[in-house]
Design an enzyme around this catalytic site. Sequence first.
Site, PDB file in Angstrom:
ATOM      1  N   THR A 178      -2.926  36.339  -9.864  1.00 29.44           N
ATOM      2  CA  THR A 178      -2.257  37.084  -9.961  1.00 29.44           C
ATOM      3  C   THR A 178      -1.111  37.939  -9.379  1.00 29.44           C
ATOM      4  OG1 THR A 178      -4.363  38.933  -9.528  1.00 29.44           O
ATOM      5  CG2 THR A 178      -4.101  37.415 -11.215  1.00 29.44           C
TER       6      THR A 178
ATOM      7  N   GLY B   4      -3.621  22.360   6.061  1.00 31.16           N
ATOM      8  CA  GLY B   4      -4.223  21.424   5.201  1.00 31.16           C
ATOM      9  C   GLY B   4      -5.651  20.735   5.335  1.00 31.16           C
ATOM     10  N   SER B   5      -6.826  21.380   5.809  1.00 29.54           N
ATOM     11  CA  SER B   5      -7.744  20.860   6.343  1.00 29.54           C
ATOM     12  C   SER B   5      -8.569  21.651   4.847  1.00 29.54           C
ATOM     13  CB  SER B   5      -8.640  21.663   6.823  1.00 29.54           C
ATOM     14  OG  SER B   5      -8.677  22.421   7.271  1.00 29.54           O
ATOM     15  N   ASN B   6      -7.569  22.446   3.910  1.00 28.05           N
ATOM     16  CA  ASN B   6      -8.480  22.126   2.698  1.00 28.05           C
ATOM     17  C   ASN B   6      -8.018  21.577   1.425  1.00 28.05           C
ATOM     18  OD1 ASN B   6     -10.643  24.657   1.663  1.00 28.05           O
ATOM     19  ND2 ASN B   6      -8.872  25.589   3.506  1.00 28.05           N
TER      20      ASN B   6
ATOM     21  N   GLU C  97      -0.719  40.633  -8.300  1.00 33.85           N
ATOM     22  CA  GLU C  97      -0.775  41.549  -6.932  1.00 33.85           C
ATOM     23  C   GLU C  97      -2.116  40.779  -5.906  1.00 33.85           C
ATOM     24  OE1 GLU C  97      -4.071  45.178  -6.001  1.00 33.85           O
ATOM     25  OE2 GLU C  97      -3.496  44.723  -7.895  1.00 33.85           O
TER      26      GLU C  97
ATOM     27  N   GLU D 140     -15.253  26.523   2.956  1.00 33.91           N
ATOM     28  CA  GLU D 140     -14.255  26.563   2.057  1.00 33.91           C
ATOM     29  C   GLU D 140     -14.142  25.343   1.565  1.00 33.91           C
ATOM     30  OE1 GLU D 140     -10.377  28.469   3.200  1.00 33.91           O
ATOM     31  OE2 GLU D 140     -11.270  29.462   4.938  1.00 33.91           O
TER      32      GLU D 140
ATOM     33  N   ASP E 167      -3.539  38.101  -3.389  1.00 36.30           N
ATOM     34  CA  ASP E 167      -5.428  38.605  -2.879  1.00 36.30           C
ATOM     35  C   ASP E 167      -6.429  39.977  -4.290  1.00 36.30           C
ATOM     36  OD1 ASP E 167      -4.525  36.386  -1.388  1.00 36.30           O
ATOM     37  OD2 ASP E 167      -4.715  38.028  -0.017  1.00 36.30           O
TER      38      ASP E 167
ATOM     39  N   ARG F  37      12.993  35.374  -2.428  1.00 33.62           N
ATOM     40  CA  ARG F  37      11.667  34.580  -2.989  1.00 33.62           C
ATOM     41  C   ARG F  37      12.241  33.705  -4.412  1.00 33.62           C
ATOM     42  NH1 ARG F  37       7.188  35.223  -0.460  1.00 33.62           N
ATOM     43  NH2 ARG F  37       8.170  37.642   0.979  1.00 33.62           N
TER      44      ARG F  37
ATOM     45  N   HIS G 172      -8.596  32.366  -0.520  1.00 34.01           N
ATOM     46  CA  HIS G 172      -9.330  32.940   0.932  1.00 34.01           C
ATOM     47  C   HIS G 172     -10.221  33.402   1.292  1.00 34.01           C
ATOM     48  CE1 HIS G 172      -7.173  36.841   2.152  1.00 34.01           C
ATOM     49  NE2 HIS G 172      -8.271  37.482   2.410  1.00 34.01           N
TER      50      HIS G 172
HETATM   51  C1  GAR Z   1      -7.415  28.727   5.356  1.00 31.22           C
HETATM   52  O1  GAR Z   1      -9.115  29.626   6.432  1.00 31.22           O
HETATM   53  C2  GAR Z   1      -7.505  29.524   4.040  1.00 31.22           C
HETATM   54  O2  GAR Z   1      -8.653  30.021   3.527  1.00 31.22           O
HETATM   55  C3  GAR Z   1      -6.099  30.050   4.546  1.00 31.22           C
HETATM   56  O3  GAR Z   1      -5.358  29.691   5.625  1.00 31.22           O
HETATM   57  C4  GAR Z   1      -5.902  28.614   6.136  1.00 31.22           C
HETATM   58  C5  GAR Z   1      -5.491  27.016   5.714  1.00 31.22           C
HETATM   59  O4  GAR Z   1      -5.775  26.217   6.720  1.00 31.22           O
HETATM   60  N1  GAR Z   1      -5.324  30.842   3.623  1.00 31.22           N
HETATM   61  C6  GAR Z   1      -4.932  32.444   2.895  1.00 31.22           C
HETATM   62  O5  GAR Z   1      -4.862  33.487   4.157  1.00 31.22           O
HETATM   63  C7  GAR Z   1      -4.367  32.747   1.893  1.00 31.22           C
HETATM   64  N2  GAR Z   1      -3.992  33.826   2.012  1.00 31.22           N
HETATM   65  P1  GAR Z   1      -6.035  25.252   6.366  1.00 31.22           P
HETATM   66  O6  GAR Z   1      -4.360  24.664   5.850  1.00 31.22           O
HETATM   67  O7  GAR Z   1      -6.031  23.664   7.481  1.00 31.22           O
HETATM   68  O8  GAR Z   1      -5.702  24.575   4.795  1.00 31.22           O
END
Ligand code: GAR
Length: 219
Positions: free
Chosen positions: A140, A11-13, A142, A173, A144, A64, A108
């Site tokens: 979307t 969860g850093s983002n 598809e 990011e 990424d 799913r 991404h």
């Molecule tokens: C991030 O680098 C994000 O871009 C990636 O997972 C990480 C999550 O880190 N996402 C993907 O790869 C999505 N396909 P975080 O939990 O510390 O934000």
Amino acid sequence: MRIVILISGRGSNMQALLEAEYASAAPVQFVCVISNKAAAPGLQTAAAHGVPTEVLEHRQFPDRASFDAALAARIDAYQPDIVVLAGFMRVLTEDFVRHYANRLINVHPALLPAFPGLDTHARAIAAGVKLHGCTVHFVTPEVDAGPIIAQAAVPVLADDTPQTLAARVLRQEHRLFPQVISWLAQGRILMRENGTVEVRPGDRDVAADADVALVFPAR
Ligand code: GAR
């Protein structure tokens, strides 16, 4: 602008989004953080920021489609304008994605359309690319492949490992994602008829120098 954030882990983002400052004229409100994993460390971070959290474990669902339907019901209870995927490591059904058309955003860790999917940093090193980075895009069906809103590029150094490169990309990011949310709140993100995105300049933006380039190696 009401936002629900979906996470699966660290969860850093999400933290960068919660801690960013947004223009008072275009306020942003994080109404809930939902994780598909009860052990996601990001849940504690969200709670520490006073944001309500929920857990909806995909393992509890037979398929799913039923998980995604339950997830959409939980999300919609918060009436968000925008749903943000911040390290949410699930492929989403077409029904789910269509339900949030033009309201679902992902970060991404690669310069799409290069390196969709997983292990992006190891694959970038193996391919020998000199620039790598991250992309914030609309989701979307598809994976990424949705319309790109913004990207940040970093150099790939000769001695990089997937870990050192991941750390360099992650710092970007954390800058890019809140920036895009701020633009969205300001109504500056425009979907063109051809399916690409234009970011309208803000009042105080200076015109970008179109000849600025990140060249690596630089000599
Ligand atoms: C991030 O680098 C994000 O871009 C990636 O997972 C990480 C999550 O880190 N996402 C993907 O790869 C999505 N396909 P975080 O939990 O510390 O934000």
